[in-house]
Motif scaffolding. Structure first.
Motif, PDB file in Angstrom:
ATOM      1  N   ALA A  71      29.188  54.056  62.636  1.00 30.44           N
ATOM      2  CA  ALA A  71      30.518  54.323  62.084  1.00 30.44           C
ATOM      3  C   ALA A  71      31.185  53.026  61.634  1.00 30.44           C
ATOM      4  N   THR A  72      30.951  51.946  62.384  1.00 33.18           N
ATOM      5  CA  THR A  72      31.516  50.644  62.016  1.00 33.18           C
ATOM      6  C   THR A  72      30.876  50.114  60.733  1.00 33.18           C
ATOM      7  N   ILE A  73      29.568  50.319  60.587  1.00 34.52           N
ATOM      8  CA  ILE A  73      28.887  49.907  59.345  1.00 34.52           C
ATOM      9  C   ILE A  73      29.477  50.669  58.161  1.00 34.52           C
ATOM     10  N   ASP A  74      29.628  51.989  58.337  1.00 31.99           N
ATOM     11  CA  ASP A  74      30.210  52.825  57.281  1.00 31.99           C
ATOM     12  C   ASP A  74      31.619  52.360  56.920  1.00 31.99           C
ATOM     13  N   SER A  75      32.429  52.098  57.936  1.00 36.34           N
ATOM     14  CA  SER A  75      33.816  51.673  57.727  1.00 36.34           C
ATOM     15  C   SER A  75      33.879  50.322  57.026  1.00 36.34           C
ATOM     16  N   THR A  76      33.083  49.379  57.489  1.00 39.09           N
ATOM     17  CA  THR A  76      33.110  48.020  56.930  1.00 39.09           C
ATOM     18  C   THR A  76      32.653  47.999  55.472  1.00 39.09           C
ATOM     19  N   LEU A  77      31.577  48.715  55.166  1.00 36.48           N
ATOM     20  CA  LEU A  77      31.089  48.773  53.785  1.00 36.48           C
ATOM     21  C   LEU A  77      32.104  49.453  52.865  1.00 36.48           C
ATOM     22  N   SER A  78      32.719  50.522  53.353  1.00 40.88           N
ATOM     23  CA  SER A  78      33.695  51.253  52.539  1.00 40.88           C
ATOM     24  C   SER A  78      34.937  50.410  52.276  1.00 40.88           C
ATOM     25  N   LEU A  79      35.392  49.677  53.289  1.00 41.75           N
ATOM     26  CA  LEU A  79      36.565  48.821  53.113  1.00 41.75           C
ATOM     27  C   LEU A  79      36.241  47.609  52.244  1.00 41.75           C
ATOM     28  N   SER A  80      34.988  47.205  52.228  1.00 42.49           N
ATOM     29  CA  SER A  80      34.573  46.139  51.309  1.00 42.49           C
ATOM     30  C   SER A  80      34.682  46.614  49.865  1.00 42.49           C
ATOM     31  N   LEU A  81      34.378  47.899  49.664  1.00 45.61           N
ATOM     32  CA  LEU A  81      34.533  48.503  48.347  1.00 45.61           C
ATOM     33  C   LEU A  81      36.014  48.547  47.954  1.00 45.61           C
ATOM     34  N   ASP A 105      49.642  44.419  43.646  1.00 44.56           N
ATOM     35  CA  ASP A 105      48.500  43.679  43.093  1.00 44.56           C
ATOM     36  C   ASP A 105      48.770  43.224  41.662  1.00 44.56           C
ATOM     37  N   ILE A 106      49.380  44.105  40.873  1.00 46.80           N
ATOM     38  CA  ILE A 106      49.710  43.759  39.481  1.00 46.80           C
ATOM     39  C   ILE A 106      50.736  42.623  39.445  1.00 46.80           C
ATOM     40  N   ALA A 107      51.765  42.736  40.297  1.00 45.10           N
ATOM     41  CA  ALA A 107      52.805  41.705  40.349  1.00 45.10           C
ATOM     42  C   ALA A 107      52.220  40.370  40.794  1.00 45.10           C
ATOM     43  N   GLY A 108      51.351  40.402  41.800  1.00 44.12           N
ATOM     44  CA  GLY A 108      50.736  39.170  42.303  1.00 44.12           C
ATOM     45  C   GLY A 108      49.886  38.486  41.259  1.00 44.12           C
ATOM     46  N   GLY A 109      49.102  39.263  40.505  1.00 44.18           N
ATOM     47  CA  GLY A 109      48.234  38.684  39.479  1.00 44.18           C
ATOM     48  C   GLY A 109      49.000  38.147  38.288  1.00 44.18           C
ATOM     49  N   SER A 110      50.029  38.873  37.862  1.00 45.90           N
ATOM     50  CA  SER A 110      50.780  38.431  36.675  1.00 45.90           C
ATOM     51  C   SER A 110      51.600  37.175  36.952  1.00 45.90           C
ATOM     52  N   GLN A 111      52.133  37.049  38.173  1.00 49.49           N
ATOM     53  CA  GLN A 111      52.984  35.895  38.485  1.00 49.49           C
ATOM     54  C   GLN A 111      52.197  34.664  38.921  1.00 49.49           C
ATOM     55  N   PHE A 112      51.153  34.871  39.704  1.00 52.04           N
ATOM     56  CA  PHE A 112      50.492  33.725  40.333  1.00 52.04           C
ATOM     57  C   PHE A 112      48.994  33.625  40.030  1.00 52.04           C
ATOM     58  N   GLY A 113      48.539  34.359  39.022  1.00 49.41           N
ATOM     59  CA  GLY A 113      47.134  34.275  38.662  1.00 49.41           C
ATOM     60  C   GLY A 113      46.238  34.774  39.788  1.00 49.41           C
ATOM     61  N   TYR A 114      45.226  34.005  40.111  1.00 52.42           N
ATOM     62  CA  TYR A 114      44.249  34.422  41.121  1.00 52.42           C
ATOM     63  C   TYR A 114      44.610  33.958  42.535  1.00 52.42           C
ATOM     64  N   MET A 115      45.742  33.278  42.695  1.00 54.59           N
ATOM     65  CA  MET A 115      46.069  32.627  43.963  1.00 54.59           C
ATOM     66  C   MET A 115      46.152  33.593  45.143  1.00 54.59           C
ATOM     67  N   LEU A 116      46.613  34.823  44.901  1.00 53.78           N
ATOM     68  CA  LEU A 116      46.838  35.750  46.013  1.00 53.78           C
ATOM     69  C   LEU A 116      45.611  36.594  46.364  1.00 53.78           C
ATOM     70  N   LEU A 117      44.463  36.255  45.766  1.00 55.52           N
ATOM     71  CA  LEU A 117      43.223  36.940  46.153  1.00 55.52           C
ATOM     72  C   LEU A 117      42.935  36.741  47.639  1.00 55.52           C
ATOM     73  N   SER A 118      43.285  35.565  48.154  1.00 54.85           N
ATOM     74  CA  SER A 118      43.054  35.275  49.579  1.00 54.85           C
ATOM     75  C   SER A 118      43.866  36.210  50.467  1.00 54.85           C
ATOM     76  N   VAL A 119      45.043  36.619  49.996  1.00 50.62           N
ATOM     77  CA  VAL A 119      45.891  37.537  50.767  1.00 50.62           C
ATOM     78  C   VAL A 119      45.233  38.914  50.846  1.00 50.62           C
ATOM     79  N   ILE A 120      44.666  39.362  49.730  1.00 51.54           N
ATOM     80  CA  ILE A 120      43.956  40.648  49.728  1.00 51.54           C
ATOM     81  C   ILE A 120      42.756  40.585  50.663  1.00 51.54           C
ATOM     82  N   PHE A 121      42.060  39.444  50.645  1.00 50.73           N
ATOM     83  CA  PHE A 121      40.885  39.270  51.509  1.00 50.73           C
ATOM     84  C   PHE A 121      41.289  39.313  52.988  1.00 50.73           C
ATOM     85  N   ILE A 122      42.347  38.600  53.351  1.00 47.86           N
ATOM     86  CA  ILE A 122      42.815  38.572  54.743  1.00 47.86           C
ATOM     87  C   ILE A 122      43.304  39.950  55.174  1.00 47.86           C
TER      88      ILE A 122
END
Length: 446
Positions: free
Chosen positions: A261-271, A61-78
């Motif tokens: 359990a799915t609600i719990d999992s989804t909310l936690s992974l959103s965090l 995450d640090i490498a992605g942000g320092s080299q390419f700014g915010y561009m790789l946020l979509s990769v984290i989201f996917i």
């Protein structure tokens, strides 16, 4: 002589509940109160989310942000979307089949295949433990100036802490994890406010950019982010710890359990998504903006934070979040190790013996590397641990997707056509990307 497959599609009947000492130990209210039931199922998702914000994620995450700014946020989201789907399958397997993923593999595959899968899984857990040790050790050095080698030895003490909470009850473990996640959240909230990121570029970064694939360097880091995000041992862990809930083992009871359990999992992974995105955003808003585009080392990132942000607290919060991350991951790694050993080969060790074995496997290379190579060596060791996890990932996902898509095993809970296709597409993407990552890593290309 092997038993014939039972009517529910397994080679052998499963006679031993997963994590038997805490099986069905957390009560679920029988009344229809939505919030009370949701609270009863809250916890396993947080333990899973820990694996998606461990020290292994920080470097990419640090490498992605320092080299390419915010561009790789979509990769984290996917990557996070992939994780939500896979963890849903893991919890569904545990609830419906009353087996964790390790037990399911043992009851489906021939003994030799099951044994090989167990060995691969043990190696990946040791690699994950190695990443957690390195994260905690670096944090101790940053906070208290403790030498790397001594820090490695100090991390062995966490065995006693883990055992204490394990004997107190499963809800205590979940509470400790929740407190550590809250610590990480507070630390990164402070860092984001201090770094003053730009809102519009952040929103653009969440939208996939074709440049990610066109640029070899951004594509390589993207694969690293994916490999560090989806953790193989989490699939074994989730399919087991969801069974700590005392829900009715009926069709209606299982349907209710999957829902909450799915609600719990989804909310936690959103965090977890927020925290991973926060690391990249902070890196982009500080290092990339200031022209430091080659920051990929945790220690170097910490060194630069204070002068760039002009606050001595920035480095402290960064190191504190790293320490909380490492210790949190240690808790869940211990549980995963117990689940895998008991599930695959049906051998039970006392928790302290199991923890000692796993920790020694990780501590020995960490001590050797820290003595010979120092801080740079531990950073390289962190990268190696993520490569090992990438190799193991496919061996966990394929059985999971196969089992949950099997109507003989899942009955009315079998994956529907859309979920089945989505799960296999995700599996194929992850396998191909990890093959590409390994190919480039071993050939020394980036």
């Amino acid at each position: 002589m092997q038993k014939k497959k039972s009517s529910i599609g397994w080679r052998n009947e499963n006679k031993h509940p997963s994590l038997s000492e805490v099986f069905s130990s957390v009560s679920v209210p029988k009344q229809k109160g939505i919030w009370k039931k949701l609270f009863a199922f809250t916890g396993p998702g947080l333990l899973i989310a820990v694996g998606y914000m461990d020290p292994g994620n920080w470097a990419t995450d640090i490498a992605g942000g320092s080299q390419f700014g915010y561009m790789l946020l979509s990769v984290i989201f996917i990557s996070n979307f992939f994780a939500i789907i896979l963890q849903h399958l893991a919890l569904k397997l545990g609830i419906v089949c009353e087996r964790d993923l390790a037990q399911a593999c043992r009851d489906h595959y021939p003994p030799l295949i099951s044994f090989i899968l167990w060995i691969l899984c043990e190696i990946s857990i040791a690699a994950c433990d190695l990443a957690e040790i390195i994260g905690s050790v670096l944090a101790l050095k940053l906070l208290f100036g403790i030498p790397i080698t001594w820090g490695v030895l100090i991390t062995a003490i966490d065995i006693l802490i883990i055992l204490f909470f394990q004997y107190k009850g499963f809800r205590y473990i979940e509470s400790v994890v929740a407190a550590l996640i809250f610590t990480i959240l507070v630390c990164f909230s402070f860092e984001i406010i201090s770094s003053k990121p730009e809102i519009v570029p952040i929103l653009k970064g969440i939208i996939p950019n074709p440049e990610i694939i066109k640029n070899p360097h951004s594509f390589y880091i993207s694969i690293g982010i994916l490999g560090a995000t989806v953790m193989p041992h989490n699939l074994y862990l989730h399919s087991s710890i969801i069974q700590t809930r005392d829900y009715p083992r009926t069709t209606e009871g299982k349907k209710m359990a999957i829902k909450y359990a799915t609600i719990d999992s989804t909310l936690s992974l959103s965090l977890a998504f927020f925290i991973n995105a926060a690391i990249l955003i902070i890196s982009a808003a500080t290092f990339h903006k200031a022209g430091y585009t080659e920051v990929a080392d945790i220690m170097y990132a910490h060194k630069l934070l204070n002068p760039i942000l002009g606050s001595s607290l920035s480095g402290v919060f960064f190191a504190l979040a790293l320490l909380a991350s490492g210790q949190n991951s240690t808790l869940t790694g211990t549980l995963a190790g117990q689940i895998v050993m008991e599930g695959f080969i049906n051998i039970k060790f006392k928790p302290w013996i199991r923890r000692l074995i796993t920790r020694l496997i990780a501590i020995v290379p960490a001590i050797i590397v820290s003595i010979v190579y120092g801080e740079k060596g531990t950073t390289k060791l962190l990268i190696i641990s993520q490569i090992i996890l990438s190799i193991q990932l496919s061996f966990a996902i394929v059985p999971l997707v196969n089992f949950t898509g099997n109507s003989e095993k899942m009955g009315p809970f079998v994956n529907g056509p859309i979920l089945k296709i989505s799960a296999w597409v995700i599996t194929i993407i992850i396998i191909l990307l990890n093959i590409f990552l390994l190919y480039n890593t071993f050939l020394g290309r980036r």
